[in-house]
Scaffold this active site. Structure first.
Site, PDB file in Angstrom:
ATOM      1  N   HIS A  41      37.885  43.433  45.643  1.00  0.00           N
ATOM      2  CA  HIS A  41      37.663  42.162  46.341  1.00  0.00           C
ATOM      3  C   HIS A  41      36.298  42.177  47.028  1.00  0.00           C
ATOM      4  O   HIS A  41      35.579  41.178  47.037  1.00  0.00           O
ATOM      5  CB  HIS A  41      38.739  41.936  47.406  1.00  0.00           C
ATOM      6  CG  HIS A  41      40.149  41.924  46.875  1.00  0.00           C
ATOM      7  ND1 HIS A  41      41.062  42.891  47.187  1.00  0.00           N
ATOM      8  CD2 HIS A  41      40.787  41.053  46.060  1.00  0.00           C
ATOM      9  CE1 HIS A  41      42.210  42.629  46.590  1.00  0.00           C
ATOM     10  NE2 HIS A  41      42.083  41.511  45.892  1.00  0.00           N
ATOM     11  N   GLY A 154      37.761  37.665  39.691  1.00  0.00           N
ATOM     12  CA  GLY A 154      37.580  38.922  38.979  1.00  0.00           C
ATOM     13  C   GLY A 154      38.022  38.834  37.523  1.00  0.00           C
ATOM     14  O   GLY A 154      39.024  38.210  37.208  1.00  0.00           O
ATOM     15  N   ARG A 194      48.290  46.243  44.063  1.00  0.00           N
ATOM     16  CA  ARG A 194      49.594  46.788  43.645  1.00  0.00           C
ATOM     17  C   ARG A 194      49.532  48.291  43.385  1.00  0.00           C
ATOM     18  O   ARG A 194      50.582  48.915  43.238  1.00  0.00           O
ATOM     19  CB  ARG A 194      50.117  46.028  42.423  1.00  0.00           C
ATOM     20  CG  ARG A 194      50.532  44.601  42.787  1.00  0.00           C
ATOM     21  CD  ARG A 194      51.285  43.898  41.675  1.00  0.00           C
ATOM     22  NE  ARG A 194      51.969  42.710  42.154  1.00  0.00           N
ATOM     23  CZ  ARG A 194      51.524  41.452  42.011  1.00  0.00           C
ATOM     24  NH1 ARG A 194      50.383  41.219  41.400  1.00  0.00           N
ATOM     25  NH2 ARG A 194      52.234  40.439  42.475  1.00  0.00           N
TER      26      ARG A 194
END
Ligand code: AMP
Length: 286
Positions: A41, A154, A194
């Protein structure tokens, strides 16, 4: 609050800030996320900060894009850590609305949603019914709030990037969509919020996903043109790691995401698999 960044949680505050920036002639970068930020990010924020005077990072765990069986409640949340990471990467404003702010009638009472046809029936769309409607609806809302800007997404979520591009074009949003390369751990695993669900052992075994994508890309580079042979060889490579339970492996056209039988130009290799408690996706160009 981290230095140099302002945190707001309402549309009204966001609109005030945007108005002021527009009066000052600032170019606006937008980085939508679900939080639990990592350096992947961060790389989007850095790209946005390189192109724009101001950068808005949004953190919103969007209930609309989770199926009832998925990890909405367990999804990691850490606004303080996210704000720090976003500020360090060059964000000017953190927009972190509540569910009530985004869905005033409640997420179950959203009567208007954005649904992109065709490419959403494949891959992630097939495995996660309703997922892309949730994504395109929330991204459309963020675009409606932000107005004229550049928005950074992304390539890690390659299908999502294609869906957002198409949605923005179909609905005439004044938003330039910028796709950014996938940031990876040193051994190749794509960074993902995750990955926190993985044990150390699973994390190290999950590198087989990227290894397999590279293996497929190299086969193509060495002249293999039959998709079925590439996919069979990749499947064999993946099967060496029994902890990785495959959802799909695909060789597709990068624009339509439709499977390609004979490779004559650029293609994209896609993979989705379960490792322990995490469902991981990755892709590579070939
Ligand atoms: P998420 O919060 O995981 O939904 O992701 C928010 C944005 O960050 C999306 O545009 C993702 O594609 C992007 N993103 C997530 N992981 C990475 C990564 N490893 N490298 C680059 N961008 C990423």
């Amino acid at each position: 609050m981290s230095a140099g960044i302002r945190v707001v949680s309402t549309q009204a505050e966001l609109q005030d800030q945007l108005q002021q920036w527009r009066r000052e002639g600032m170019r606006i970068g937008l980085v939508p996320t679900m939080g639990a930020l990592h350096d992947g990010h961060g790389s989007l924020v850095r790209a946005a900060a390189a192109d724009n005077e101001v950068v808005i990072t949004t953190v919103f765990v969007n209930p609309l894009q989770f199926a009832p069986t998925e990890d909405l409640a367990a999804y990691p949340r850490d606004l303080e850590g996210d704000t720090k990471l976003a500020a360090e990467a060059g964000a000017t404003l953190m927009f972190a609305p509540s569910v009530e702010e985004m869905y005033p009638f409640g997420p179950a009472e959203v009567w208007t949603n954005v649904s992109v046809r065709t490419i959403t029936s494949l891959w992630e769309g097939a495995h996660r019914p309703g997922h892309f409607d949730g994504v395109s609806t929330v991204v459309a809302k963020l675009f409606a709030m932000a107005g004229h800007c550049s928005a950074y997404f992304g390539e890690k979520d390659f299908q999502q990037l294609a869906v957002v591009r198409r949605m923005a074009a179909d609905l005439s949003f004044p938003v330039r969509i910028v796709g950014c390369p996938t940031l990876r751990e040193p051994h190749g695993l794509a960074m993902s919020s995750r990955n926190r669900y993985l044990t150390q052992d699973e994390r190290s075994r999950a590198r087989v996903l990227h290894d397999t994508l590279c293996f497929g890309r190299d086969l193509i580079a060495s002249g293999e043109t039959a998709a079925d042979r590439v996919l069979a060889a990749m499947s064999e490579r993946l099967a060496e790691e029994p902890l990785v339970r495959l959802d799909y492996l695909a060789l597709v056209d990068p624009a339509s995401l439709v499977p390609v039988a004979t490779i004559t130009g650029a293609v994209r290799l896609l993979v989705a698999a379960r490792v322990g408690n995490a469902r991981l996706i990755d892709n590579i160009g070939a």
